[in-house]
Write an enzyme that holds these catalytic residues in place. Structure first.
Site, short mmCIF file in Angstrom:
data_model
loop_
_atom_site.label_atom_id
_atom_site.label_comp_id
_atom_site.label_asym_id
_atom_site.label_seq_id
_atom_site.Cartn_x
_atom_site.Cartn_y
_atom_site.Cartn_z
N SER A 86 -2.89 -8.23 8.14
CA SER A 86 -1.68 -7.61 7.59
C SER A 86 -1.89 -6.12 7.30
CB SER A 86 -1.25 -8.37 6.34
OG SER A 86 0.01 -7.98 5.89
N ASP A 127 4.14 -2.76 8.30
CA ASP A 127 2.71 -2.85 8.08
C ASP A 127 2.03 -3.35 9.35
OD1 ASP A 127 3.56 -5.47 7.97
OD2 ASP A 127 2.18 -6.06 6.39
N ASP A 140 1.00 -6.11 10.65
CA ASP A 140 1.52 -7.25 11.43
C ASP A 140 3.03 -7.34 11.38
OD1 ASP A 140 1.66 -8.10 8.78
OD2 ASP A 140 1.21 -10.19 9.27
N ASP A 199 5.34 -7.81 9.14
CA ASP A 199 6.13 -8.74 8.34
C ASP A 199 6.58 -8.09 7.03
OD1 ASP A 199 3.76 -8.70 6.92
OD2 ASP A 199 3.48 -10.88 6.89
#
Length: 446
Positions: A102, A241, A243, A245
């Site tokens: 992440s 960010d 990833d 999400d």
């Protein structure tokens, strides 16, 4: 049951150290594959990743693990976490895997698992997989070993999916948008989706080299985005960010708009159009009191959960809400996605901006946040400072002092040996004094 490997969002850690080694990734693949091999159909797992250097190593290790227990593997390459969840559903797969840490630095990595419904795994599934990791997993017969295949149109599938969430009667024509992809998983799909919807796109954080993910860019480092928005006279800036999400927005003046303001924008807009379910939204205990007051003024409610998007999603599903998220920008819109989706959330924010035909600074600033102070106190893992009578007394006194004019949240971190002390209220001086007093008591008891 205490978890050995799984945390609040999958398995995460520094690469080439337990539990983020190639050996462990292979074991996770074997264990998760064995757990989800059910019935006599040909089983399939979708694996995506972000742009970290270690993604190659972990991806290959997981392919070995899954194929060894008889699962076919579909590789989609660098893709947002929500794209993997969507593709798992769309491809009727038995399991989805996202290799990502992440918003963490490149040296970390993680493994997130999704069930066939596209939702993150239940506690029971994670506990069963943990038991298999440390046990003996039966391997497939030679003729039943799985195959691996890389598909090339995954980006197009997700781009189409994200664009379909944007109202068909609107376009982004005339909007200049700066998009910061954090040198992460959305570096191709996010700029493409915005351009195809008509925006003039200025893309930054779109040159991943394996080591620069989240490095001075993205939702946790928005300074470059703020400067670029102002310098280019853009209407709005969007930061994802690593990833993708998570979402943070910057208005035309370079001011950062957090997840609380964005949730308020989406929820009130949906409420006006009669599409907000549950009569409000779901957020965590960390969302600002100003959000709660603003929603109440609109006749809307706020359900609070423990920190973590999985807790938000659980409450949304059990109570019938379709908007929820975290102050950090992890926004879940269950009409479209089974997990947080930064691009889909951004498109809903942009739809409100287009409808209002007003500057982002006016449209997205829904309330004035009350002063909120958060401090961390480290403690010895063997100590139990929150159980000390002295700490309990100080907390009780602080709660009485804040009464109805403020809020207090004290919790141990789920990832490190710290106690997080947060207070908010209308009087900043009072809030700071309350937090300092509690922190001193915790230190003395630790």
């Amino acid at each position: 049951m205490a978890r050995k490997y799984f945390g609040t969002d999958g398995i995460r850690g520094a690469t080439n150290r337990m539990p983020m080694t190639a050996e462990m990734a292979m074991k996770v693949g074997m264990a998760a594959g064995a757990h989800f091999v059910r019935g006599d159909h040909k089983h399939r797992v979708v694996i995506g990743k972000d742009t970290r250097l270690s993604g190659y190593m972990l991806e290959n290790a997981m392919v070995a693990g899954f194929t060894s227990v008889g699962m076919d593997v579909v590789l989609v390459g660098p893709m947002p976490t929500p794209a993997v969840a969507m593709l798992t559903q769309s491809m009727r797969a038995d399991l989805g895997v996202m290799i990502s840490a992440s918003h963490n630095p490149f040296a970390d990595n993680g493994i997130k698992l999704f069930g066939p419904d596209g939702y993150k795994l239940s506690d029971a599934d994670e506990e069963a997989i943990e038991a298999l990791i440390d046990g003996d997993v039966p391997l497939a017969a030679s003729a039943e070993i799985g195959r691996a295949k890389r598909i090339e149109d995954a980006r197009g599938r997700y781009t189409h999916f994200a664009k379909a969430s944007f109202p068909r009667d609107l376009t982004l024509d005339g909007l200049k948008i700066v998009i910061d992809c954090a040198n992460g998983a959305a570096y191709q799909v996010a700029p493409s989706a915005l351009w195809e919807l008509g925006a003039e796109v200025i893309a930054i954080g779109t040159s991943p080299d394996g080591k620069n993910i989240n490095d001075g860019v993205g939702s946790t480092a928005p300074q470059v985005l703020c400067e670029t928005v102002v310098a280019s006279c853009a209407h709005i800036g969007i930061a994802l960010d690593g990833d993708a999400d998570r979402l943070i927005v910057v208005d035309e003046n370079g001011r950062v708009i957090d997840g609380d303001q964005l949730m308020a924008t989406i929820a009130t807009g949906w409420a006006r159009r009669g599409r907000l379910n549950g009569g409000g939204l779901v957020a965590t205990v960390m969302s600002n009191l100003g959000l709660e007051r603003h929603l109440a003024e609109q006749g809307l409610g706020l359900v609070r959960t423990k920190v973590g998007d999985r807790h938000v999603l659980e409450a949304m599903r059990s109570r019938g809400y379709n908007v929820g998220g975290e102050q950090s920008g992890h926004i879940i819109l269950s009409d479209y996605a089974t997990t947080g989706d930064g691009l889909v959330a951004a498109l809903q924010v942009l739809a409100e901006l287009v409808r209002a035909d007003a500057p982002a600074s006016e449209v997205l600033h829904r309330f004035d946040p009350v002063p909120q102070i958060l401090k961390n106190v480290r403690f010895d893992r063997t100590a139990r400072p929150l159980e000390a009578a002295s700490v309990i007394d100080v907390i009780a006194s602080a709660e009485a002092e804040l009464a109805t004019g403020g809020r207090l949240v004290i919790r141990p971190s789920g990832t490190e040996p710290v106690i997080r002390v947060m207070a908010e209220g209308d009087d900043r001086g009072q809030v700071e004094a309350v937090v300092d007093r509690i922190c001193e008591a915790v230190r003395a008891a630790a």
